[in-house]
Scaffold this motif. Structure first.
Motif, PDB file in Angstrom:
ATOM      1  N   GLN A  43       1.996   2.568  -3.295  1.00 53.38           N
ATOM      2  CA  GLN A  43       0.975   3.110  -4.201  1.00 53.38           C
ATOM      3  C   GLN A  43       0.657   4.546  -3.797  1.00 53.38           C
ATOM      4  OE1 GLN A  43      -0.021   1.404  -6.840  1.00 53.38           O
ATOM      5  NE2 GLN A  43       1.355  -0.218  -6.101  1.00 53.38           N
TER       6      GLN A  43
ATOM      7  N   ARG B 259      -6.189   9.941   4.305  1.00 53.57           N
ATOM      8  CA  ARG B 259      -5.743   9.499   2.974  1.00 53.57           C
ATOM      9  C   ARG B 259      -6.431   8.179   2.597  1.00 53.57           C
ATOM     10  NH1 ARG B 259       0.536   9.673   2.127  1.00 53.57           N
ATOM     11  NH2 ARG B 259       0.509   8.077   3.762  1.00 53.57           N
TER      12      ARG B 259
ATOM     13  N   TRP C 118      -1.311   7.668  -2.516  1.00 50.71           N
ATOM     14  CA  TRP C 118      -2.454   7.923  -1.632  1.00 50.71           C
ATOM     15  C   TRP C 118      -3.214   9.139  -2.149  1.00 50.71           C
ATOM     16  CZ3 TRP C 118      -3.949   4.865   2.401  1.00 50.71           C
ATOM     17  CH2 TRP C 118      -3.025   3.933   2.887  1.00 50.71           C
TER      18      TRP C 118
ATOM     19  N   LEU D  84       0.828  -1.207   0.000  1.00 51.08           N
ATOM     20  CA  LEU D  84       0.000   0.000   0.000  1.00 51.08           C
ATOM     21  C   LEU D  84       0.862   1.258   0.000  1.00 51.08           C
ATOM     22  CD1 LEU D  84      -2.754  -1.304   2.410  1.00 51.08           C
ATOM     23  CD2 LEU D  84      -3.014  -0.768  -0.016  1.00 51.08           C
TER      24      LEU D  84
ATOM     25  N   LYS E 285     -13.705   3.480  -8.525  1.00 46.64           N
ATOM     26  CA  LYS E 285     -13.502   4.704  -7.736  1.00 46.64           C
ATOM     27  C   LYS E 285     -14.863   5.128  -7.209  1.00 46.64           C
ATOM     28  CE  LYS E 285     -11.327   8.949  -7.037  1.00 46.64           C
ATOM     29  NZ  LYS E 285     -11.884   9.254  -5.734  1.00 46.64           N
TER      30      LYS E 285
ATOM     31  N   GLN F 193      -7.077   5.088  -0.774  1.00 48.71           N
ATOM     32  CA  GLN F 193      -6.790   4.513  -2.103  1.00 48.71           C
ATOM     33  C   GLN F 193      -8.028   3.730  -2.523  1.00 48.71           C
ATOM     34  OE1 GLN F 193      -3.238   2.038  -2.055  1.00 48.71           O
ATOM     35  NE2 GLN F 193      -2.041   3.588  -0.948  1.00 48.71           N
ATOM     36  N   HIS F 194      -8.314   3.754  -3.804  1.00 52.03           N
ATOM     37  CA  HIS F 194      -9.476   3.008  -4.312  1.00 52.03           C
ATOM     38  C   HIS F 194      -8.992   1.969  -5.321  1.00 52.03           C
ATOM     39  CE1 HIS F 194     -12.745   6.137  -3.274  1.00 52.03           C
ATOM     40  NE2 HIS F 194     -11.620   6.529  -2.712  1.00 52.03           N
ATOM     41  N   TYR F 195      -9.540   0.792  -5.253  1.00 51.13           N
ATOM     42  CA  TYR F 195      -9.218  -0.269  -6.221  1.00 51.13           C
ATOM     43  C   TYR F 195     -10.511  -0.856  -6.776  1.00 51.13           C
ATOM     44  CZ  TYR F 195      -4.515   0.020  -4.356  1.00 51.13           C
ATOM     45  OH  TYR F 195      -3.282   0.477  -3.982  1.00 51.13           O
TER      46      TYR F 195
END
Ligand SMILES: O=C(O)CCC(=O)C(=O)O
Ligand SMILES: [Fe+2]
Length: 287
Positions: free
Chosen positions: A128, A137, A130, A125, A144, A139-141
Motif C-alpha cells: 500500500q 511514514r 505510504w 502494508l 484520515k 498509512q490511514h485506514y
C-alpha cells in the motif's frame, strides 16, 4: 508460605503424538477477575505451556469459572488439575512488562498474533502507498486523521477497513480488549532513529481504548505522568499489543524516543524497522 490450591481449565486438542496432559495446550483462557473480562492466550508450543504452569504455581492464584469458559469457547473444556493458576494478567504477561501495572489501565499482551500473521501484515502494508506528511511514514485506514486540527468527522471517512485490519479489529473486540469494533487504524513506520513525541491521543476524536500492535523491531514506549514526571518504560515486542485505557489513555503521555538503540533492564537492543498498527474507535459528534 501458604499457597492457595486452585484449578486451571484448558481446552483439549487431540493430537496423537502427545500425551493427554500435553494435548491441553492450544487455548488457555484466563480471567481478569476485577474487570470480569476474559482473554485468550495461545501457546505455540507445549514447552511454553509448561513454563507458564510452572510460573503460575509461584504467584497468587484464583480459580476460573468453568461454565463461563465453556460459553466463550463453545468447545469441550477439560479440567486440568494443577496446583494453581495465575489470574493477574498484569503479572503473567511476560518478563518484559514488570512495570506495566504501575500505570492504571495499561495492559501488555505478548504474542497477540503469530509469526505468519506478522509477516503477512508487513507484506500487505508494503503493498500500500505510504504517506510522508510526517517525519515518519504513515498509512490511514477508515478515517484520515488530521494531526494539526486534532479533529475527525464524517468527511474524513475514507472507506471500510481492509480485511486484514477488520480481522484484527474483530479479534480485539472478541477478546474484550475494546468495547466497540475499531473503525480507524493508523500505521506508523519507525526507522532506527525515528520516534513519536510525547502525547495523549485526541480525547474528543477517539473512544476510551487505544490499542497498538507492533511488527518488526522491538522498541521502548515511555509512559510519563505529567503531574509527577514519573516515567515507565514498556518494551513493545513484535507481535504484541499494548492497550491504553483509563489513566493510561487519559492521564499519562506516551512517546517513543527518536534513537537507534534502547536499553531495557540492562540489555541494549538495537532498533530495526518497526511498524505499528493503532486501532481506535472514532467518536463522531452527533448532529
Ligand atoms: O507506534 C505506536 O505503537 C504508537 C503510535 C501512537 O502513539 C499514535 O499513533 O498515537
Ligand atoms: Fe498515541
Amino acid at each position: 508460605m501458604n499457597k492457595k490450591k486452585n484449578k486451571l481449565f484448558c481446552s483439549t486438542n487431540s493430537k496423537e503424538s502427545i500425551n493427554q496432559e500435553e494435548s491441553t495446550q492450544l487455548e488457555l483462557f484466563s480471567q481478569t477477575t476485577e474487570k470480569n473480562t476474559y482473554s485468550v492466550v495461545n501457546f505455540g508450543e507445549i514447552s511454553k505451556l509448561k513454563q507458564k504452569l510452572q510460573s503460575a504455581t509461584e504467584s497468587n492464584q484464583t480459580s476460573l469459572n468453568q461454565q463461563t469458559i465453556q460459553q466463550i469457547s463453545g468447545q469441550e473444556i477439560q479440567k486440568l488439575e494443577i496446583t494453581s493458576f495465575f489470574h493477574d494478567t498484569r503479572k503473567e504477561n511476560s518478563d518484559t512488562d514488570c512495570e506495566v501495572h504501575k500505570v492504571t489501565g495499561l495492559k501488555y499482551i505478548p504474542e497477540f498474533i503469530d509469526q505468519s500473521e506478522h509477516n503477512y501484515l508487513i507484506k500487505q502494508l508494503d503493498n500500500q502507498p505510504w504517506l510522508s506528511d510526517l517525519k515518519r511514514r504513515v498509512q490511514h485506514y477508515g478515517y484520515k486523521y488530521n494531526y494539526k486540527a486534532r479533529k475527525i468527522d464524517t468527511s474524513m471517512h475514507i472507506g471500510a477497513l481492509p480485511d486484514w485490519a477488520l480481522d484484527l479489529a474483530y479479534k480485539l473486540y472478541n477478546n474484550n480488549f475494546i468495547d466497540s469494533i475499531p473503525d480507524q487504524v493508523i500505521i506508523n513506520e519507525y526507522l532506527p532513529g525515528q520516534g513519536i513525541s510525547s502525547h495523549i491521543d485526541c480525547v474528543p476524536c477517539f473512544s476510551n481504548t487505544i490499542i497498538s500492535l507492533s511488527l518488526g523491531s522491538a522498541c521502548i514506549m515511555d509512559f510519563t505522568n505529567p503531574s509527577t514526571d514519573e516515567k515507565i518504560p514498556v518494551l513493545l515486542e513484535p507481535k504484541s499489543i499494548v492497550i491504553l485505557k483509563e489513566d493510561a489513555r487519559y492521564k499519562w503521555n506516551h512517546s517513543i524516543a527518536a534513537r537507534k538503540t534502547d536499553k531495557f533492564q540492562g540489555t541494549v537492543i538495537k532498533r530495526e524497522r518497526r511498524i505499528s498498527l493503532t486501532f481506535r474507535k472514532v467518536i463522531l459528534a452527533s448532529s
